[in-house]
Design a protein around this motif. Sequence first.
Motif: not given
Length: 492
Positions: A205, A207, A202, A180, A326
Amino acid sequence: MADFIDRVVLHVTGGNGGHGCVSVHREKFKPLGGPDGGNGGNGGDVRLVADGNVHTLLDFHHRPHQKAGNGKPGMGSHRNGANGEGLTLRVPPGTVVATQSGEVLADLAVAGSEYTVAPGGRGGLGNAALASSRRKAPGFALLGEPGEETTVVLELKSVADVGLVGFPSAGKSSLISVISAARPKIADYPFTTLVPNLGVVQAGQFTFTVADVPGLIPGAAQGKGLGLEFLRHVERTSVLVHVVDCATLEPGRDPLSDIDALTKELDEYGDLAGRAGIVALTKIDVPEARELAEFITPDLRERGFEVFAISAVTHEGLDALTFALGAAVERYRLAHPIEEAPRVVIRPKAIGEDEFSVRPDPQSPGGFIVEGTKPVRWIRQTDFTNDEAVGFLADRLAKLGVEAELAREGALPGCDVTIGDVSFGWEPTAESVAGEMGVVAFGHRGTDPRLEAAETRARVSADERRAAKRGRRIPYELKESDGYEIEEPDER
């Protein structure tokens, strides 16, 4: 570097209500203008609002006393006072509002959540609003109610999707700095991280936010080391990652024992170990650490963990780790959707709950204490230097049923009764209560049966005169219940 404050004691006070006005309209050629005193304005409320642009409680650390604006007093010509200006205090999402004893009042977990921590006082009614058919020209008004004053504890629990847990110097700060834009302090000594660091990641797709929190050691759930300062900030995360140092030279430590120690502390604090399903084995850029990571990976997978060997120096394994994080966060979001900021309702009044209660006063033999929202508020709004205002208070209490309840509890005329911070000798004014006790009561304040009897006589005389002109007589019998004595007719 700005200070990070995640716990403060806040003293808040709502605004005082404005006093009502006592005024009588005076204008040329209008001798009976009547009362025209306006009402006082309400005091401002103190509200706490969760704001996503606020990240610390630092402002309240330096300014722990906050007060809303007072309401303005009413004026003549039916002019009401302005309401006091409310005070909105913005806090970070994840702020818990509690009393000093630990009772949770509100949990502002989502941006947009709000809680009124100190309501303002009500404004007093002017004499125009107090006028009635029995009280045509009140010579008094109600005082404004003081705002609520309270002390609360604000405690910030970081709201992040992923929490990095591990021993001091395990590589948590290095990891968040490379996945990050966060730039935490990194050094080769324990407890380099003293405050949480948040970073946004990120990954395709996905976040999500990651929290790097102070290091964990055995006994943290009981407050050892940074203890609760650490655990508080992983309580809200949806996914926890065990960050394990594979290059440590500290004797008696190995990756498996580190994970066991972390799991024990998470369970003791609040059954958080179930969220830790991912293990990041760090510092594999060191040859010995890489060998150790490869050796223990099968054992960790047998325990049900997803295992990723990573290096913050060479960035090896970071892509696979971030995509796995994620996906785990997305699964949690689908299972726990947040539709909107929750509406916080604190201690609602139960349906059918009594408006007041009467109990014996333990410090005054024969005395009683009256408790309830309405009686206490009425006491605060009464100007005890005005006899008419005191009479109005007595009428309100009698209508509410306070006098009847005092009589049922065994109160005697003259006993001490305490309401709020005011004590007085009780004398029953309600006719029903006074009659049972053998006490004379004239009924409602502002009325007198002797005056009513005189008005009755005058009305009867006028009716008889009009009837005599028409050649007939209207019988009208006066009764003792009308408030005066009946004389026997003269025998002559």
